[in-house]
Write an enzyme that holds these catalytic residues in place. Structure first.
Site, mmCIF file in Angstrom:
data_model
loop_
_atom_site.group_PDB
_atom_site.id
_atom_site.type_symbol
_atom_site.label_atom_id
_atom_site.label_comp_id
_atom_site.label_asym_id
_atom_site.label_seq_id
_atom_site.Cartn_x
_atom_site.Cartn_y
_atom_site.Cartn_z
ATOM 1 N N GLN A 102 3.805 7.886 1.838
ATOM 2 C CA GLN A 102 3.221 7.055 2.875
ATOM 3 C C GLN A 102 3.162 5.615 2.377
ATOM 4 O OE1 GLN A 102 1.377 8.424 6.170
ATOM 5 N NE2 GLN A 102 3.418 9.148 5.653
ATOM 6 N N TRP A 155 0.811 -1.213 0.000
ATOM 7 C CA TRP A 155 0.000 0.000 0.000
ATOM 8 C C TRP A 155 0.847 1.266 0.000
ATOM 9 C CZ3 TRP A 155 -5.112 1.735 0.467
ATOM 10 C CH2 TRP A 155 -5.266 3.051 0.938
ATOM 11 N N ARG A 204 -2.146 17.648 11.782
ATOM 12 C CA ARG A 204 -1.141 16.873 11.046
ATOM 13 C C ARG A 204 -0.768 17.510 9.707
ATOM 14 N NH1 ARG A 204 -5.773 13.913 11.394
ATOM 15 N NH2 ARG A 204 -6.916 13.367 9.509
ATOM 16 N N ASP A 205 0.251 16.916 9.082
ATOM 17 C CA ASP A 205 0.668 17.213 7.705
ATOM 18 C C ASP A 205 1.284 18.611 7.544
ATOM 19 O OD1 ASP A 205 -0.635 14.789 7.442
ATOM 20 O OD2 ASP A 205 -2.430 15.632 6.523
ATOM 21 N N ASN A 220 0.125 5.782 0.091
ATOM 22 C CA ASN A 220 -0.765 6.937 -0.079
ATOM 23 C C ASN A 220 0.065 8.202 -0.255
ATOM 24 O OD1 ASN A 220 -1.015 5.942 2.870
ATOM 25 N ND2 ASN A 220 -1.769 8.002 3.139
ATOM 26 N N ASP A 221 -0.171 9.223 0.485
ATOM 27 C CA ASP A 221 0.308 10.578 0.174
ATOM 28 C C ASP A 221 1.771 10.727 -0.259
ATOM 29 O OD1 ASP A 221 -1.939 10.516 1.772
ATOM 30 O OD2 ASP A 221 -1.243 12.015 3.179
ATOM 31 N N GLU A 257 -6.702 18.080 5.547
ATOM 32 C CA GLU A 257 -5.501 17.255 5.479
ATOM 33 C C GLU A 257 -4.567 17.845 4.422
ATOM 34 O OE1 GLU A 257 -6.464 12.826 6.688
ATOM 35 O OE2 GLU A 257 -7.554 13.309 4.861
ATOM 36 N N PHE A 313 3.436 9.948 9.798
ATOM 37 C CA PHE A 313 2.449 10.474 8.852
ATOM 38 C C PHE A 313 3.094 11.541 7.954
ATOM 39 C CE2 PHE A 313 -2.042 9.488 10.729
ATOM 40 C CZ PHE A 313 -1.739 8.151 10.737
ATOM 41 N N TRP A 358 -4.135 0.226 4.158
ATOM 42 C CA TRP A 358 -3.529 1.282 4.958
ATOM 43 C C TRP A 358 -3.126 0.756 6.339
ATOM 44 C CZ3 TRP A 358 -4.291 3.764 9.584
ATOM 45 C CH2 TRP A 358 -3.593 4.964 9.766
HETATM 46 C C1 FRU Z 1 -4.170 11.883 3.934
HETATM 47 C C2 FRU Z 1 -3.710 11.368 5.298
HETATM 48 C C3 FRU Z 1 -2.936 12.419 6.044
HETATM 49 C C4 FRU Z 1 -2.101 11.599 6.983
HETATM 50 C C5 FRU Z 1 -1.782 10.392 6.149
HETATM 51 C C6 FRU Z 1 -1.712 9.109 6.912
HETATM 52 O O1 FRU Z 1 -4.387 10.860 3.031
HETATM 53 O O2 FRU Z 1 -4.818 10.926 6.041
HETATM 54 O O3 FRU Z 1 -3.737 13.385 6.704
HETATM 55 O O4 FRU Z 1 -0.949 12.257 7.410
HETATM 56 O O5 FRU Z 1 -2.802 10.294 5.166
HETATM 57 O O6 FRU Z 1 -1.329 8.049 6.091
#
Ligand code: FRU
Length: 511
Positions: free
Chosen positions: A74, A55, A190-191, A57-58, A254, A118, A82
């Site tokens: 990620q 997996w 976050r982020d 993501n971001d 986010e 994250f 996830w």
């Molecule tokens: C967005 C998110 C962020 C977080 C990350 C966790 O997709 O939810 O806010 O930092 O993914 O994987």
């Protein structure tokens, strides 16, 4: 996996990370057999960055560093769903062709990021690379800042630095550099994103207030370690719907991002499954953003955007292309998610955000499959169009038309794979792309410029650099894709060109 993580007093040394373990769901299959299976999956993109398995993501901390592009993202090293967020790492000479490097950041047991590293950003701090990211740790609900119905995490902003030219070795600062505000109405924290003004660093964090809306909270520092809270840089609206997860109701932003572009400032954030852009002015005295225009960055499968400057100072947008199928199918496939192609941002005269696939992506173009300009006769247009046959669902097509109504379809043996229908009515153009509608003002006779990049289960579509839609398509392909269009529509086109695209790796593993 946890035995590989070490905790060092004082500075935290990044754990030595070897190859990711095999997917638990594929226990019993050799690494080679699993790779062979993934390499043969016709739905796995061949021109987009994605990990060799599992997996993602971001996009995290994209940075041009010592002559190379570095992308982190990620990543769950243990499954195609996830969880257990790490920062995977890839590097590229051109933002298109990638080489995977070992994981850059992993959770440290017992510490503030024990349950996940994250999303965050990377910056150049006078020759030292610095990552600001969100560490999460599972805590009782009353201490948590992230409460989405499934998790109760406390989010803190953490710092890691690297003096290694290849950005492979990272050292975590001994403690988080920003604790969340003790506000019971806070919907998340976050982020982080950053920018520098003279000697001062500014950092924004994605957040929000229950029943009020998303926020980007602004902090200031001179050394990236000691931070002073200022106030919200920007504030959004709650959509009025009650939801367990505040991200689904616009109460939490986010992955916010904020930067100067074309004489204005641009704010981006992800909420309620979409990415919003706003352009406007930064009041440099009050340090507050005043929004003037807004829109949707992409009408389809696109989330958690993050920008960087490229080697020439252009503002490049990255984003995560999420899946649109259930976890059981992701687990069966052994992979999930990919990175969108880099998009170069600009503002038009009205102050709207425009984007084009970055020039570098033209390197993907291989054999020309057909081409004509407005001056070509109807017969030439028809014969060029009928030569557009894309092998392996890996191709690009651009076309321009000023007609009131036109359409085209790329179809395999089982029917339409990707289709576009355009119809203008009373100054409004309606595009229907694989069943999804996008409408925008368009005076009679105005050009509609279209571009689509098809890469296995991903289709990235752009119209007039303003209206963008990323689609996921999961049907098993049956043979090549042929361009089918009404001959009158084709004859009315003022430009058409198509290419076979060249995969960025020999085996769909982008390694
Ligand atoms: C967005 C998110 C962020 C977080 C990350 C966790 O997709 O939810 O806010 O930092 O993914 O994987």
């Amino acid at each position: 996996m946890f035995t590989r993580r070490r905790f060092v007093q004082g500075l935290l040394a990044a754990p030595a990370i070897t190859q990711p373990p095999l997917l638990k769901h594929f226990a019993g299959i050799s690494a080679e057999a699993l790779s062979a299976r993934l390499a043969a999956d016709p739905l796995r993109p061949q021109c987009h960055l994605l990990p060799a398995r599992n997996w993602m993501n971001d996009p995290n901390g994209p940075i041009f560093w010592k002559g190379r592009y570095h992308m982190f993202f990620q990543y769950n090293p243990g499954a195609a769903v996830w969880g257990d967020m790490h920062w995977a790492h890839a590097t590229s000479p051109d933002m298109v062709h990638w080489e995977h490097l070992p994981v850059a950041l992993a959770p440290t047991p017992g510490w503030a990021d024990a349950d996940g590293c994250f999303t965050g950003s990377a910056v150049d701090d006078n020759g030292t690379a610095a990552i600001l990211y969100t560490g999460v740790q599972a805590v009782p609900a009353e201490r948590a800042t992230l409460r989405d119905g499934a998790h109760t995490f406390r989010e803190t902003q953490c710092l890691a630095t690297s003096r290694d030219a290849t950005l492979q070795k990272w050292t975590k600062w001994k403690e988080p550099v920003i604790q969340p505000p003790p506000d019971p109405l806070l919907t998340g924290f976050r982020d982080p994103f950053l920018w520098k003004d003279g000697a001062v660093w500014y950092l924004g964090v994605g957040s929000g207030v229950q029943k009020q809306g998303g926020r980007a909270l602004l902090y200031r520092s001179r050394d990236l370690r000691s931070w002073e809270y200022l106030h919200p840089l920007a504030s959004g609206q709650w959509n009025g719907k009650e939801n367990i997860n505040p991200v689904d109701s616009g109460e939490m932003w986010e992955c916010p991002d904020f930067f100067a572009l074309g004489g204005k400032h641009v704010l981006l954030y992800s909420t309620a499954g979409e990415v919003a852009w706003e352009t406007g002015e930064l009041d440099a005295k009050e340090m507050v953003f005043h929004s003037q225009r807004r829109g949707l960055l992409d009408h389809g499968a696109y989330y958690a955007q993050k920008t960087q400057l490229d080697a020439h100072g252009a503002r490049i947008l990255w984003g995560w292309i999420p899946e649109r199928r259930p976890d059981t199918e992701l687990i069966a496939a052994g992979w999930a998610g990919c990175m969108a192609l880099p998009r170069e941002l600009s503002l038009n005269a009205a102050g709207d955000l425009e984007m084009r696939v970055a020039r570098a992506a033209e390197k993907l173009r291989g054999r020309s499959l057909g081409k004509f300009e407005a001056s070509a006769g109807a017969e030439k247009k028809r014969s060029e169009a009928s030569g557009v046959v894309i092998e392996g669902i890996c191709g690009e097509l651009v076309c321009t038309s000023s007609a009131e109504k036109f359409g085209l379809e790329l179809a395999d043996g089982a029917g339409a794979w990707w289709s576009l229908a355009a119809k203008r009515d009373a100054g409004t153009m309606r595009l229907t792309v694989n069943g999804k509608n996008i409408e925008f003002p368009s005076p009679a006779g105005a050009e509609t410029r279209c571009r689509v990049i098809l890469d296995a289960s991903v289709a990235e579509f752009f119209c007039n650099d303003l209206h963008v839609l990323t689609t996921r398509i999961y049907r098993q392909p049956q043979g090549a894709l042929r361009l089918q269009g009404n001959p009158d529509d084709v004859a009315a086109m003022t430009r058409l060109e198509a290419w076979q695209l060249k995969p960025i790796s020999k085996d769909r593993l982008t390694a």
